[in-house]
Write an enzyme that holds these catalytic residues in place. Structure first.
Site, PDB file in Angstrom:
ATOM      1  N   LYS A 153       0.680  -1.225  -0.089  1.00 45.85           N
ATOM      2  CA  LYS A 153       0.019  -0.031   0.014  1.00 45.85           C
ATOM      3  C   LYS A 153       0.633   1.220  -0.139  1.00 45.85           C
ATOM      4  O   LYS A 153       2.234   1.156   0.312  1.00 45.85           O
ATOM      5  CB  LYS A 153      -0.795  -0.115   1.279  1.00 45.85           C
ATOM      6  CG  LYS A 153      -2.064  -1.101   0.977  1.00 45.85           C
ATOM      7  CD  LYS A 153      -2.983  -0.946  -0.028  1.00 45.85           C
ATOM      8  CE  LYS A 153      -3.906  -2.195  -0.319  1.00 45.85           C
ATOM      9  NZ  LYS A 153      -4.339  -3.099   0.491  1.00 45.85           N
TER      10      LYS A 153
HETATM   11  C1  LIG Z   1      -5.567  -4.259   0.844  1.00 44.84           C
HETATM   12  C2  LIG Z   1      -6.906  -3.961   0.914  1.00 44.84           C
HETATM   13  C3  LIG Z   1      -7.567  -4.246   2.362  1.00 44.84           C
HETATM   14  C4  LIG Z   1      -7.190  -5.128   3.296  1.00 44.84           C
HETATM   15  O1  LIG Z   1      -5.995  -4.441   3.871  1.00 44.84           O
HETATM   16  P1  LIG Z   1      -5.030  -5.094   5.219  1.00 44.84           P
HETATM   17  O2  LIG Z   1      -4.325  -4.145   5.632  1.00 44.84           O
HETATM   18  O3  LIG Z   1      -4.227  -6.096   4.219  1.00 44.84           O
HETATM   19  O4  LIG Z   1      -6.196  -5.816   5.891  1.00 44.84           O
HETATM   20  C5  LIG Z   1      -8.926  -4.069   2.423  1.00 44.84           C
HETATM   21  N1  LIG Z   1      -9.705  -3.385   1.268  1.00 44.84           N
HETATM   22  C6  LIG Z   1      -9.159  -3.185   0.000  1.00 44.84           C
HETATM   23  C7  LIG Z   1      -9.749  -2.586  -1.108  1.00 44.84           C
HETATM   24  C8  LIG Z   1      -7.854  -3.521  -0.128  1.00 44.84           C
HETATM   25  O5  LIG Z   1      -7.080  -3.411  -1.128  1.00 44.84           O
END
Ligand SMILES: *Cc1c(COP(=O)(O)O)cnc(C)c1O
Length: 353
Positions: free
Chosen positions: A184
């Site tokens: 991210k």
């Molecule tokens: C990455 C992601 C999540 C989950 O994030 P985590 O921190 O791995 O739990 C939730 N929603 C979307 C749209 C994502 O891309």
């Protein structure tokens, strides 16, 4: 052709992150403590959110947001098909029913009209995903939700740094969950942040640490007390100070990282402008895009290869790519449990296909 493989999303780390982690380790306190508190308040300030809670993941934050909003068995939560499975999984975990709806064909965010049609007396919340980092139409969504007395929850996993009509995502005051997963925009390996109104955040804080009324940092601090109560059984969703140490450095670097994403997106747009084989991602005039993903869509009529082959050809040229996302209506559980398919989510299906 590139000599080295270009990974899909490496973290933007340097010696500052290394030093911050070393300092956290040497401090003698490695789980939730002063660094987490500091990260929470600085994160809330950065997006002008009323309050914030550091979590073990965005998924945990979304789960806590539903629990904090009182969503449970018998309730329905509207979710867009074009998202990662975590958005809908947490709805199932609180015992509610996800109602999977189609997305807007340009932004691939949840379509306000689709929400209106899917609402009924059991609807308790709407989950909006700011797909790829492009903010969804929050004004229209908020109007629909307010009129029906329904909670709007923002899956802001892609949207740190994004703005809708000048307001940072998280700043609208709805419960919003951000992800700091390795790929991210702001990365701490695993981790997330839930922002929202102070009352919701305090309920979530209790539930994020076993439901205990007194967290470990407070209990083991010099001035702390060993006493605690469990008013409600909770979860283990807290952020560690090692994650927060990374998060604090990354938050400082966010304006630089965001400027770099913007510049790279502009370069792609210029370089691909004359390419008949792809259509480029939208960016509305009233938003700041977080550019978490630069999503190109293939114009199949202008190509002699299909999507899978296209990804394969990129890989052969040392360029990492992925497909975001396999929509929920194509996942076997949601097809079975929610009765959704390509016919109920035609836009999301066309975007994937
Ligand atoms: C990455 C992601 C999540 C989950 O994030 P985590 O921190 O791995 O739990 C939730 N929603 C979307 C749209 C994502 O891309």
């Amino acid at each position: 052709m590139r000599d080295e493989f270009l990974p899909f999303a490496p973290p933007f780390y340097d010696e500052r992150e290394v030093a911050a982690v070393a300092e956290a380790l040497r401090s003698g306190w490695i789980t939730t403590g002063p660094r987490t508190r500091d990260f929470e308040s600085r994160f809330a300030a950065a997006c002008a959110a009323p309050a914030a809670l550091g979590c073990s993941s965005c998924t945990a934050g979304l789960h806590l947001a539903l629990l904090g909003a009182g969503v449970g068995p018998g309730d329905e939560v509207i979710v867009p098909s074009m998202t990662f499975c975590a958005t809908a999984n947490v709805v199932v975990h609180v015992g509610a029913r996800p109602v999977i709806v189609d997305v807007c064909p340009t932004t691939l965010c949840i379509a306000p009209a689709a929400i209106d049609a899917a609402m009924n007396e059991r609807t308790r919340a709407v989950m909006v995903v700011h797909y790829a980092g492009h903010p969804a139409e929050l004004d229209a969504l908020q109007a629909v939700c307010r009129a029906r007395g329904v909670t709007l929850i923002e899956d802001a996993a892609h949207a740190i740094g994004a703005r809708y009509r000048g307001v940072a995502i998280g700043g609208a005051g709805n419960p919003a969950a951000f992800s700091f997963y390795a790929t991210k925009n702001l990365a701490t390996g695993e981790g997330g942040m839930l922002t929202g109104q102070p009352a919701l955040i305090e309920r979530a804080r209790l539930l994020a640490l076993h439901g205990m009324s007194n967290d470990a940092w407070k209990r083991y601090d010099k001035a702390g007390s060993w006493q605690y109560d469990v008013p409600q059984p909770g979860f283990k969703y807290n952020m560690t100070d090692v994650q927060a140490a990374l998060g604090l450095v990354q938050l400082d670097k966010l304006p630089v990282m965001q400027a770099r994403r913007r510049a790279v997106a502009a370069r792609y747009a210029a370089g691909l402008a004359d390419c008949a084989a792809v259509s480029l991602p939208p960016c509305a005039g009233h938003v700041e895009h977080a550019w978490h993903l630069y999503v190109i869509r293939l114009r199949r009529t202008a190509l002699c290869i299909d999507r899978d082959r296209f990804v394969e050809e990129l890989r052969r040229r040392n360029i990492g790519a992925s497909v975001h996302f396999i929509p929920l209506h194509r996942q076997s559980y949601y097809r079975r449990a929610c009765g959704v398919d390509a016919a109920t989510c035609p836009q999301a299906d066309a975007a994937f296909h």
